[in-house]
Write a protein that holds these residues in place. Structure first.
Motif, short mmCIF file in Angstrom:
data_model
loop_
_atom_site.label_atom_id
_atom_site.label_comp_id
_atom_site.label_asym_id
_atom_site.label_seq_id
_atom_site.Cartn_x
_atom_site.Cartn_y
_atom_site.Cartn_z
N GLY A 71 -2.27 -7.18 -0.77
CA GLY A 71 -1.76 -6.41 -1.90
C GLY A 71 -0.97 -5.21 -1.44
O GLY A 71 -0.79 -4.97 -0.24
N GLN A 72 -0.49 -4.45 -2.40
CA GLN A 72 0.21 -3.21 -2.09
C GLN A 72 -0.21 -2.12 -3.06
O GLN A 72 -0.62 -2.40 -4.19
N ILE A 73 -0.12 -0.89 -2.60
CA ILE A 73 -0.37 0.28 -3.45
C ILE A 73 0.91 1.10 -3.46
O ILE A 73 1.52 1.31 -2.41
N THR A 74 1.31 1.55 -4.65
CA THR A 74 2.55 2.31 -4.78
C THR A 74 2.26 3.74 -5.21
O THR A 74 1.17 4.06 -5.68
N ALA B 59 3.71 10.77 3.51
CA ALA B 59 4.81 10.72 2.54
C ALA B 59 5.19 9.29 2.21
O ALA B 59 6.36 8.89 2.31
N LEU B 60 4.21 8.49 1.80
CA LEU B 60 4.43 7.08 1.53
C LEU B 60 4.93 6.84 0.12
O LEU B 60 4.56 7.55 -0.82
N ILE B 61 5.77 5.84 -0.03
CA ILE B 61 6.18 5.35 -1.34
C ILE B 61 5.33 4.14 -1.72
O ILE B 61 4.95 3.96 -2.88
N PHE C 279 9.14 -3.07 -6.71
CA PHE C 279 8.74 -2.87 -5.32
C PHE C 279 9.80 -2.01 -4.64
O PHE C 279 10.95 -1.94 -5.06
N TYR C 280 9.38 -1.32 -3.57
CA TYR C 280 10.24 -0.38 -2.88
C TYR C 280 10.56 -0.80 -1.46
O TYR C 280 11.49 -0.30 -0.84
N GLU C 281 9.77 -1.72 -0.94
CA GLU C 281 10.01 -2.22 0.40
C GLU C 281 9.50 -3.66 0.49
O GLU C 281 8.65 -4.08 -0.30
N LEU D 82 -7.57 -0.72 -6.70
CA LEU D 82 -6.36 0.02 -7.03
C LEU D 82 -5.09 -0.79 -6.77
O LEU D 82 -4.07 -0.59 -7.44
N MET D 83 -5.13 -1.72 -5.84
CA MET D 83 -3.92 -2.40 -5.37
C MET D 83 -3.35 -3.35 -6.42
O MET D 83 -4.05 -3.84 -7.30
N SER D 84 -2.07 -3.62 -6.26
CA SER D 84 -1.39 -4.65 -7.06
C SER D 84 -1.15 -5.85 -6.15
O SER D 84 -0.86 -5.71 -4.97
#
Length: 482
Positions: free
Chosen positions: A276-279, A261-263, A203-205, A172-174
């Protein structure tokens, strides 16, 4: 990825070229949609007629104004045999955004119809997670052929992602994210983000890491923009963060996003390194998919996708119908054991389906609540007894209410003793249904078997069998039939 040094900023490599710009937030062809934003049948027929006539230019003109998501929807609405033809007619409109929005089964059909080189060109435009979604359901031979056409730089992250378990965070991750060492200042980071052109644009963070690529904390973009340039990131970053193991099931990932409540969230490998990150936009799809999946599994309908191939739909559904056939035989054997009693009092044959039906519905209600509670971690080993006692009380109240209604009706239509028998049987069966609706899913969950898949058949068997047994047994025991 390079390791951070005193003057370096780190960012994950971009897997592919930037995707084409979206052609608008809403379709300009508003006349093609009804008030619920669904395609009008007339528009779909126009496209199909143009395809049948071989008028590719007309097809292109009809589709060109549409948003990529609407183009993806259009593929689902036309006949399966026409989909490759539509893709050919609007080849220049088949952007990465359209491919990413396609239904899984539709996308698989289109990719299989393409040459390996053409499929590879599409994959190169996609983010890693979307490229993986495009390839993961293909045969291994087709996968290898497409991967062989990719540049090594694009192929490596996709192959790595495909090595992770299906429906896991790794799939799932990017891999497009920004990571920096904590001793840098806010001003350094802002300058870097403005100057660089090859970093992620979504990206958000920003993740703060150590020299071994292990996450130390995060800095939201809003914090960065409002913090003086001279402040070090390690002094403003949020150290408390939710880290997602790369092999964590996507359903559990969705629960963590909801709970905290994650972004966005960092994904780490077995050594604790950031990979990686998941959004939140990825998780929105997962939550909707998992919610629908559990409901369909409870009914034994498989994926329940109207685009699913007939053979797969048949295979998924027929095995549960066969299992239900077996449970129906058990109930029939119980009825056969009381055959003589039924012959003497025909009213028993008239009334016993009511007992089984109401019990089955009560069991299904409790089972649905229990499966959802297990899926959302509301029901665990620590509160199983409390939930069981709660559902027992609910079942008792329901049983008494239904028993009074059916008992009075049967007493008036037939005889008071028969009314008393069916009332008692109704209470017993609804109580059993309540217990079974909790215990069966819990037992399967403890055995590491998906309760959504296996519970329905067994709960149905218990409520049907015990409903017939309670009603007919009480009728014989009470002396209604000699």
């Amino acid at each position: 990825m390079a390791h951070p040094r005193d003057t370096d900023l780190l960012d994950a490599p971009d897997d592919g070229v930037a995707m084409d710009e979206t052609r608008g937030d809403v379709s300009s062809a508003t006349d093609n949609f009804d008030e619920d934003n669904r395609f009008r049948p007339e528009f779909v027929r126009k496209v199909e007629d143009a395809l049948e006539a071989g008028e590719d230019g007309e097809v292109h003109d009809l589709v060109e104004p549409l948003h990529p998501a609407d183009i993806a929807d259009l593929f689902e609405l036309i006949d399966e045999d026409e989909r490759p033809q539509l893709a050919t007619a609007i080849a220049e409109l088949m952007t990465a955004e359209v491919i990413a929005e396609l239904n899984d089964h539709v996308r698989e059909l289109l990719v299989e119809a393409l040459s390996a080189g053409a499929a590879a060109q599409i994959a190169e435009q996609l983010d890693t997670d979307d490229a993986v979604a495009m390839l993961e359901d293909l045969d291994e031979v087709d996968q290898r052929a497409i991967l062989a056409e990719l540049d090594p730089e694009d192929r490596a992250p996709i192959e790595t992602a495909l090595s992770y378990p299906d429906e896991s965070a790794g799939r799932l991750m990017s891999r497009e994210f920004v990571a920096v060492p904590g001793h840098l200042t806010v001003g350094d980071l802002i300058d870097y983000l403005r100057d660089q052109r090859d970093i992620s644009t979504d990206f958000y963070e920003v993740f703060v890491i150590d020299e071994r690529m292990r996450p130390l904390g995060t800095c939201q973009l809003s914090w960065i923009l409002r913090t003086p340039r001279t402040v070090k990131l390690e002094d403003v970053m949020k150290r408390d963060q939710t880290l997602i193991p790369v092999d964590l099931d996507q359903e559990e990932v969705g629960l963590r996003f909801q709970k905290y409540a994650l972004i966005s969230a960092a994904v780490i490998d077995n050594d604790g390194r950031l990979v990686g990150q998941i959004t939140a936009d990825d998780i929105a799809h997962v939550i909707a998919e998992e919610a629908g999946e559990d409901a369909l599994l409870l009914s034994g309908a498989g994926e329940g996708d109207i685009n699913e191939p007939i053979r797969e739909a048949y295979s998924a559904r027929v095995r549960w119908l066969i299992a239900n056939l077996g449970t129906a035989v058990v109930a029939s054997l119980i009825i056969a054991a009381f055959g003589a009693a039924i012959e003497k009092l025909v009213a028993l044959a008239i009334l016993m389906p009511i007992v089984a039906s109401i019990g089955g519905n009560a069991g299904t209600q409790t089972m649905a609540v229990t499966v959802r509670a297990i899926a959302t971690n509301q029901l665990t080993e620590s509160n199983t007894q409390r939930i069981l006692w709660r559902e027992f009380r609910v079942a008792f109240l329901n049983g008494v209410t239904i028993a009074v209604l059916i008992g009075v009706a049967v007493a008036l239509l037939f005889t008071p003793p028969l009314g008393g028998v069916i009332a008692a049987a109704m209470v017993i069966n609804i109580l059993i249904a309540g217990l079974a609706g909790v215990l069966v899913p819990v037992v399967f969950d403890r055995l590491d078997v998906d309760p959504a898949v296996a519970s329905s058949v067994f709960v149905t068997m218990i409520t049907d069998s015990m409903g017939f047994f309670a009603f007919l047994g009480l009728a014989v025991a009470s002396g209604l039939v000699g």
